[in-house]
Design an enzyme around this catalytic site. Structure first.
Site, PDB file in Angstrom:
ATOM      1  CG  PHE A  93      -0.383   0.411   2.532  1.00 58.94           C
ATOM      2  CD1 PHE A  93      -0.532   1.715   2.986  1.00 58.94           C
ATOM      3  CD2 PHE A  93       0.282  -0.494   3.348  1.00 58.94           C
ATOM      4  CE1 PHE A  93      -0.029   2.112   4.222  1.00 58.94           C
ATOM      5  CE2 PHE A  93       0.790  -0.116   4.579  1.00 58.94           C
ATOM      6  CZ  PHE A  93       0.641   1.194   5.012  1.00 58.94           C
ATOM      7  CE  LYS A  94       3.986   1.212   5.231  1.00 62.75           C
ATOM      8  NZ  LYS A  94       4.827   0.704   6.267  1.00 62.75           N
TER       9      LYS A  94
END
Length: 546
Positions: free
Chosen positions: A121-122
């Site tokens: 997700f980063k």
């Protein structure tokens, strides 16, 4: 018509710094008083946002949100749109962050956030942040050469995913050096390989013989060190950097629109977002979305056995260590709060093996602002009072290992959030359950996403379907944590290799690597020495290459 805000400014959570521009906040990372930056005003949504935004692409939605936090005088509309477009063109999914329904009966959905370059997700934030750094530097270095050019020294700590996402966001970028510290042997083999096999000259991996919290302490010490700050422009990639939080707001809106357009959604249904979290950054983006006006009934915190956040929501006490009578787990009690030596329990979800959640400080500021002042008080007075409270709490955390808030603050926190703690056993059970359950048949969760689903299932017993939908955030691709998946699904090795393992991961662990070692015993000063020497070597190489 441009939606750009006229003059959004930023302040520090500890009350010592005000009136910063977006560019200053992005490049500084941490305020000089040790606090984190937050916007002076949270923008409210236009009256027709729901109808106007619901069919926008991910990129156009991101523009609508970002332009409310970034003044047009800082980044003109055309430039901001270009930065956004380039940031998300690296994603494999056309919808960037698609939503899948795991259980129709229980209204449980999964927001897949792992379609970026490093399968975590980063990437949503760090692809954007990398391009922002580059944009600001290109502008500052126009017509400059040699040592006159501004050089950014990016320093970060990672429990696994931030590191590779930051590296992939910054590799090969001009005038930027990136240093990522990870706790040696405490990140997954794939995560370690993703970081250390990037051989670009501006990328430096530092393995630290300690925990993630040690790495994070080193980062904070470097930012607070006057010596290195005189000679180097340090920048942060951890979620202490406001741009990280800002970028993540988009997918809450995007997932909400995907849900309300689906046939299972009834007009009166409530929505809960469930977020597996260690550092409190990902869920904090949801809190900003909610404060802007996104109708999320609750934000559900899902922690692993490192449950400082869950314990806070249960008791109003934010303490590094659990205490049982006079004896804490695995060690002696010291000042009433000491537990086993480093306090962090190693779990199957290593990205959440964190003792202190950096971003929690931002929420504390808003809680203090809302609870301890009235709207009749002058705005400046309200802000500075909130900063005073945060500073006091954080001082207590530093000197006593914890602090307690009063019942008003706790109630305010509980009005927006619920929380659940999920054990390793439950994590394994959830991976099994989802893989074998009829509605989601053969869907493989990574251990962090499994913690989210375990919490969503428990929350769904309280806030029942059909009146409530749960959107749980899937934070990483299961192949990044193959060990946990194999523990849960030992008989599915072949299926995993053939159907789940991305081609990008095949042979990754056999590639050549570059990594330096930093000793915990040498402290942050040892890291400073490495950083200064490596940046100097890069600058010399650049001069010779000119």
């Amino acid at each position: 018509m441009s939606t750009h805000t006229a003059s959004q400014r930023y302040l520090s959570t500890r009350g010592g710094s005000y009136d910063f521009s977006f560019e200053e906040v992005v490049l500084k990372g941490l305020a000089s008083d040790g606090g984190l930056f937050i916007p002076e005003e949270i923008p409210t949504l236009p009256d027709d946002w729901a109808s106007k935004w619901q069919n926008l692409s991910f990129e156009d939605l991101a523009y609508e949100i970002f332009s409310r936090y970034i003044s047009a005088s800082e980044i003109p509309a055309a430039d901001l749109k270009d930065i956004i477009r380039r940031s998300y063109s690296t994603f494999r999914a056309e919808d960037r962050t698609p939503t899948v329904t795991l259980d129709k009966e229980k209204n449980i959905h999964l927001l897949e956030l792992f379609h970026g370059p490093t399968f975590a997700f980063k990437d949503v934030a760090l692809q954007f942040l990398g391009n922002l750094f580059e944009y600001f530097l290109v502008r500052r270095n126009q017509n400059k050469s040699g040592r006159d050019r501004e050089h950014l020294t990016v320093v970060g700590a990672t429990s696994g995913d931030t590191g590779s996402a930051a590296i992939y966001g910054l590799r090969g970028k001009k005038d930027v050096s990136v240093f990522i510290m990870h706790p040696e042997g405490k990140v997954s083999p794939v995560q370690e390989a993703q970081m250390t096999t990037v051989l670009d000259a501006n990328v430096h991996n530092l393995a630290v013989d300690g925990t993630f919290d040690d790495c994070q302490d080193f980062v904070k010490a470097l930012f607070a060190d006057p010596e290195i700050n005189k000679t180097h422009r340090l920048a942060a990639v951890n979620s202490i950097n406001w741009a990280r939080i800002l970028a993540q707001i988009t997918y809450y809106f995007h997932a909400y629109f995907n849900l309300i357009k689906s046939e299972s959604f009834l007009p009166a249904s409530a929505v809960r977002f469930v977020v597996p979290t260690g550092n409190f950054g990902d869920i904090l983006a949801g809190y900003f979305a909610k404060r802007m006006g996104l109708p999320a009934e609750k934000l559900v915190i899902a922690t692993n056995e490192n449950d400082i956040l869950h314990r806070f929501w249960e008791s109003g006490r934010y303490e590094k260590h659990k205490v049982h009578g006079k004896q804490a787990e695995g060690g002696l009690v010291e000042d009433g709060v000491k537990a086993h030596e480093d306090g962090v329990k190693e779990t199957l979800s290593p990205a959440m093996d964190i003792l202190v959640s950096s971003n929690f400080e931002r929420l504390l500021w808003f809680l203090a602002y809302d609870v301890y002042s009235t709207s009749s008080d002058a705005i400046q007075q309200r802000r500075s009072q909130a900063g005073d409270h945060v500073r006091q709490w954080l001082n207590d955390l530093k000197s006593n290992g914890g602090f307690a808030v009063d019942s008003q603050i706790l109630q305010k926190a509980q009005s927006d959030f619920a929380s659940y703690r999920v054990s390793d056993e439950e994590t394994i059970e959830t991976i099994k359950y989802v893989f074998n359950a009829a509605p989601s048949k053969s869907y493989v969760l990574d251990p962090h996403s499994a913690i989210g689903i375990a919490a969503a299932l428990r929350s769904a017993e309280v806030a029942k379907p059909p009146s409530t939908h749960h959107i749980s955030l899937a934070t990483a691709h299961p192949a990044k944590f193959a060990n946990a998946v194999e523990l849960a699904l030992p008989e599915q090795k072949e299926y995993f290799q053939e159907k789940v393992l991305p081609v990008e991961f095949k042979g990754l662990e056999d590639k050549p690597r570059r990594v330096s070692h930093a000793k915990k015993s040498e402290g942050w000063q040892g890291v400073r020495k490495i950083v200064i020497a490596e940046v100097e070597a890069e600058l010399q190489a650049a001069e010779q290459g000119q």
